[in-house]
Design a protein around this motif. Structure first.
Motif, PDB file in Angstrom:
ATOM      1  N   LYS A 236      16.746   3.200  39.237  1.00 51.55           N
ATOM      2  CA  LYS A 236      16.322   4.262  40.142  1.00 51.55           C
ATOM      3  C   LYS A 236      17.174   5.492  39.892  1.00 51.55           C
ATOM      4  N   SER A 237      16.504   6.595  39.563  1.00 45.97           N
ATOM      5  CA  SER A 237      17.193   7.864  39.304  1.00 45.97           C
ATOM      6  C   SER A 237      16.808   8.842  40.402  1.00 45.97           C
ATOM      7  N   GLU A 274      21.005   4.272  39.877  1.00 43.51           N
ATOM      8  CA  GLU A 274      21.141   2.983  40.547  1.00 43.51           C
ATOM      9  C   GLU A 274      20.373   1.933  39.770  1.00 43.51           C
ATOM     10  N   GLY A 276      18.700  -1.971  40.485  1.00 44.80           N
ATOM     11  CA  GLY A 276      18.485  -2.952  41.529  1.00 44.80           C
ATOM     12  C   GLY A 276      17.153  -3.668  41.417  1.00 44.80           C
ATOM     13  N   ASP A 302      19.891  -1.925  45.802  1.00 40.59           N
ATOM     14  CA  ASP A 302      20.738  -1.651  44.648  1.00 40.59           C
ATOM     15  C   ASP A 302      21.758  -2.771  44.462  1.00 40.59           C
ATOM     16  N   ASN A 305      25.714  -0.652  44.693  1.00 44.77           N
ATOM     17  CA  ASN A 305      26.109  -0.010  45.942  1.00 44.77           C
ATOM     18  C   ASN A 305      25.348  -0.623  47.110  1.00 44.77           C
ATOM     19  N   ASP A 339      20.560   6.879  51.825  1.00 42.27           N
ATOM     20  CA  ASP A 339      21.141   8.054  51.187  1.00 42.27           C
ATOM     21  C   ASP A 339      20.725   9.359  51.871  1.00 42.27           C
TER      22      ASP A 339
END
Length: 374
Positions: A236-237, A274, A276, A302, A305, A339
């Motif tokens: 995941k960006s 990330e 995950g 994730d 984190n 986030d």
């Protein structure tokens, strides 16, 4: 032998010979005389054989020997346009344009109220390929909405750019399970504000922008209305290409390092990576005549984190069709992302005391409009 006997024998022989010649002549057929055609003074003999056609004795019941009569009195024009033969394609497509409008108007209304108009436009493009073991689904969805209310400026009510692509391969033509690679991309068109403040945007184009890419397995029903994707390895960006938002650490990126006077020493990061687990679910079902329900669910956690903390994006739409073009849509969407923080607290000099906390985001839409497939 005397002369008399000699003449008697000669007479008998002549009698038998004459009788034989008569019978022999009667038994030999007369020669066939051919028809003669004279061409260029040259005679050509031809033999013509003629045969008389036999008369039909028994006529079947279903045979009509009368002359056919052609009449155009009973002919009718084609109701549907003639479709030419086309080579079968393994691609299926869908193009949809829609416009939803809601309005409220008041004239001398004692209970009070403000005139308001809301509009929402959307475009949807679908291109799917399926042949034996390979399946490739592509979907682009664009939505944008505005709200105008008496006494205040235009406000944005909807803003979505969504792209998804799923490439799958199965081992045989019977199984509904596919080995899949999936890509999802989300962002928005224009700036987002926390109204009534219009000076400081809280989101912009590609701030954030989400790109998810991973591999896993998919279960796709035969009617293609149920799709479950499980990916144990998805990257995941999160893109924050607006530097002001990046310096604040919005959407989980590393914020800027400031000195005692608030000057930027190290700019904030524009990218958060990330790795995950991703689970996506798309379901479409017909609840009743002219009543359809669509559900889209994304779950992501994730590894590195806060593993176990799940980001949720669930969209549920109920469509009631009046006719081919007019429809009513009831939609809800719920988002939870740790986030994205709310209720930030600052002191008098602008220093952030409390960055805030994540909250559940909820949206509900009720609209009547038109939808056109092309």
């Amino acid at each position: 032998m005397s002369t008399f006997e000699h003449w008697a024998k000669s007479l008998v022989c002549f009698f038998f010979l004459s009788t034989f010649m008569v019978f022999a002549q009667d038994s030999i057929p007369s020669p066939i005389v051919p028809d003669t055609i004279v061409i260029d003074t040259m005679a050509i003999d031809t033999i013509v054989i003629r045969k008389t056609q036999e008369k039909i004795k028994h006529i079947p019941r279903g045979v009509n020997l009368t002359n056919p009569v052609i009449s155009f009195k009973r002919t009718k024009p084609l109701k549907d346009r003639y479709d030419r033969f086309r080579v079968p394609s393994f691609w299926t497509k869908e193009n949809t344009f829609g416009l939803n409008i809601s309005e409220a108007a008041f004239v001398n209304w004692n209970a009070g109220g403000d005139n308001a108009v809301s509009g929402l436009g959307f475009l949807k493009f679908v291109r799917n390929y399926k042949f034996r073991y390979v399946k490739w689904d592509n979907n682009i969805e664009l939505r944008y909405g505005l709200n105008a209310q008496e006494g205040r400026k235009l406000r944005k009510s909807e803003d979505v750019i969504r792209l998804s692509s799923n490439l799958g391969y199965r081992r045989d033509t019977i199984s509904n399970w596919y080995y899949s690679v999936q890509l999802n991309f989300n962002t928005q068109f224009s700036n987002g504000y926390k109204y009534p403040d219009r000076e400081t945007p809280i989101s912009r184009f590609m701030a954030p922008g989400y790109l998810l890419f991973g591999a896993g397995t998919s279960y796709i029903s035969k009617n293609q209305k149920f799709n479950l994707y499980l990916s144990p390895l998805t990257m995941k960006s999160t893109f924050v290409l607006d530097q002001d938002l990046a310096d604040k650490g919005s959407f989980g990126v590393e914020k800027a390092v400031l000195d005692d006077n608030g000057n930027v020493i190290t700019p904030g990061e524009n990218l958060l990576m990330e790795l995950g687990i991703l689970i996506t679910h798309n379901w479409q079902v017909n609840l009743a005549k002219n009543v359809d329900m669509k559900s889209r669910l994304n779950l992501y956690t994730d590894y590195l984190n806060s593993f176990g903390n799940v980001d949720v994006d669930w969209e549920l739409n109920l469509t009631l069709k009046v006719n081919k073009y007019i429809q009513t849509t009831i939609g809800t969407q719920m988002i939870y992302d740790d986030d994205i923080l709310f209720d930030e607290v600052k002191n008098d000099d602008g220093t952030v005391i409390d960055p805030g906390e994540p909250k559940i985001q909820f949206k509900q839409v009720l609209a009547v409009g038109i939808a056109y497939d092309f």
